[in-house]
Design a protein around this motif. Sequence first.
Motif, PDB file in Angstrom:
ATOM      1  N   ASP A 141       0.861  -1.186   0.000  1.00  8.40           N
ATOM      2  CA  ASP A 141       0.000   0.000   0.000  1.00  8.40           C
ATOM      3  C   ASP A 141       0.895   1.234   0.000  1.00  8.40           C
ATOM      4  O   ASP A 141       1.678   1.430   0.932  1.00  8.40           O
ATOM      5  N   ASP A 143       1.162   5.198   0.191  1.00  9.15           N
ATOM      6  CA  ASP A 143       0.361   6.304   0.711  1.00  9.15           C
ATOM      7  C   ASP A 143       1.225   7.564   0.762  1.00  9.15           C
ATOM      8  O   ASP A 143       2.218   7.604   1.496  1.00  9.15           O
ATOM      9  N   ARG A 202       7.790  -6.197   4.872  1.00  9.48           N
ATOM     10  CA  ARG A 202       8.490  -5.190   5.691  1.00  9.48           C
ATOM     11  C   ARG A 202       9.929  -5.038   5.227  1.00  9.48           C
ATOM     12  O   ARG A 202      10.443  -3.911   5.126  1.00  9.48           O
ATOM     13  N   HIS A 218       9.230   3.707   5.631  1.00  9.45           N
ATOM     14  CA  HIS A 218       8.525   2.456   5.909  1.00  9.45           C
ATOM     15  C   HIS A 218       8.090   2.349   7.362  1.00  9.45           C
ATOM     16  O   HIS A 218       7.329   1.455   7.713  1.00  9.45           O
ATOM     17  N   MET A 220       6.108   3.311  10.848  1.00  9.12           N
ATOM     18  CA  MET A 220       4.711   3.669  11.067  1.00  9.12           C
ATOM     19  C   MET A 220       4.513   5.094  11.608  1.00  9.12           C
ATOM     20  O   MET A 220       3.436   5.664  11.487  1.00  9.12           O
ATOM     21  N   ARG A 222       3.776   8.622  12.110  1.00  9.48           N
ATOM     22  CA  ARG A 222       3.174   9.548  11.149  1.00  9.48           C
ATOM     23  C   ARG A 222       4.029  10.791  10.924  1.00  9.48           C
ATOM     24  O   ARG A 222       4.039  11.359   9.822  1.00  9.48           O
ATOM     25  N   ARG A 225       6.317  10.913   7.833  1.00  8.97           N
ATOM     26  CA  ARG A 225       5.783  10.711   6.491  1.00  8.97           C
ATOM     27  C   ARG A 225       5.755  11.978   5.642  1.00  8.97           C
ATOM     28  O   ARG A 225       5.521  11.910   4.436  1.00  8.97           O
ATOM     29  N   PHE A 230       4.817   6.666   2.017  1.00  9.28           N
ATOM     30  CA  PHE A 230       4.836   5.607   3.019  1.00  9.28           C
ATOM     31  C   PHE A 230       4.505   4.276   2.354  1.00  9.28           C
ATOM     32  O   PHE A 230       3.463   4.126   1.728  1.00  9.28           O
ATOM     33  N   ASP A 232       3.257   1.001   3.157  1.00  5.25           N
ATOM     34  CA  ASP A 232       2.566   0.344   4.271  1.00  5.25           C
ATOM     35  C   ASP A 232       2.580  -1.168   4.050  1.00  5.25           C
ATOM     36  O   ASP A 232       1.674  -1.737   3.447  1.00  5.25           O
ATOM     37  N   TRP A 233       3.594  -1.803   4.568  1.00  8.31           N
ATOM     38  CA  TRP A 233       3.742  -3.254   4.484  1.00  8.31           C
ATOM     39  C   TRP A 233       2.797  -3.968   5.443  1.00  8.31           C
ATOM     40  O   TRP A 233       2.507  -5.154   5.282  1.00  8.31           O
ATOM     41  N   SER A 234       2.288  -3.244   6.461  1.00 10.46           N
ATOM     42  CA  SER A 234       1.467  -3.868   7.502  1.00 10.46           C
ATOM     43  C   SER A 234       0.104  -4.297   7.002  1.00 10.46           C
ATOM     44  O   SER A 234      -0.627  -5.013   7.708  1.00 10.46           O
ATOM     45  N   GLN A 235      -0.285  -3.880   5.781  1.00 10.96           N
ATOM     46  CA  GLN A 235      -1.566  -4.325   5.226  1.00 10.96           C
ATOM     47  C   GLN A 235      -1.623  -5.832   5.033  1.00 10.96           C
ATOM     48  O   GLN A 235      -2.681  -6.402   4.807  1.00 10.96           O
TER      49      GLN A 235
END
Length: 307
Positions: A141, A143, A202, A218, A220, A222, A225, A230, A232-235
């Motif tokens: 993702d 962003d 990640r 990468h 988290m 905020r 950013r 960003f 977002d590997w956490s998706q």
Amino acid sequence: MPDSQSKPVQVDGRTLRLSHLDKVLWPDTGWTKGQALDYYARVAGTMVPHLAARPASFVRFPEGLDGERFYAKNPPPGLPGWVRRVDVPSRSDEGGSGRPYVAIDDRASLIAMAQLYALEVHVPQWTAETGPDRHDRLVVDLDPGEGRNLVDCCAVALLVRERLAEDGLECWAKTSGGKGLHLYVPLRAAASPAEPVTEYARRVAAGLADEHPNLIVHRMTRSLRADRVFIDWSQNNSAKTTAAPYTLRARGGPSVSTPVDWEEVAGCVSPEDLAFTPDQVLDRIFDRGDLLAPLLDPERAADPPVD
């Protein structure tokens, strides 16, 4: 008593009562609930295969974008009994039967949820059949932070694509329907445990952030950013969901999470280049088919390099 404004319709052999079709839900353009239902009826043949058997979550906004909106996971009141429910294990309910979710397995189920104002659809990277411990998609993702936009996401997408290709992984892209992009790799679920897939994503994100520190972040946090994209590997976490392909989004005029090809990504010079209306999305499907069809092809599924 049925709503005085409702009318029964047949959708693939199922009876649905549709109501308030003239209600404006996207006030910037006057787009109505009826138009949203019509879009979903027409796109369902292409969209549903990307939803089928996945425990879906929804953004509901009964009063339109100017009213209250909320994230819904459980089947809403008034949902017909024939819409499939699937039980999803919960950490807080260890040993129990799990929490019920809706699985959008057909056109009628999609329209039934949309009739209840569940107009934005999100799904996880796994199906009810495989369970949350086995993923059949890897998602990245992208962003943009403040100062960056979709054009910058496209530049990062090309870097991610190149990096994944080094590991023998092919990915496909779609817009988020907002400011960003989503990249997908189809995986063989039997060979793709959730935690190693997330860790692999990640590592890819961290490596690209190290190589391009002025463009990519990468972590988290905020505050990091701004002026970065960003990743977002956490998706890929089993508990998270991503906006589904072809879903309407609760923003704009309305916007759609739209599959795009790599020529479009590479050629993007303005965010408007990859912003599509529902009618444009339907035209694209008519002209080009489903650009994300490879995600549904078992022959395309890969084993992630998780070691």
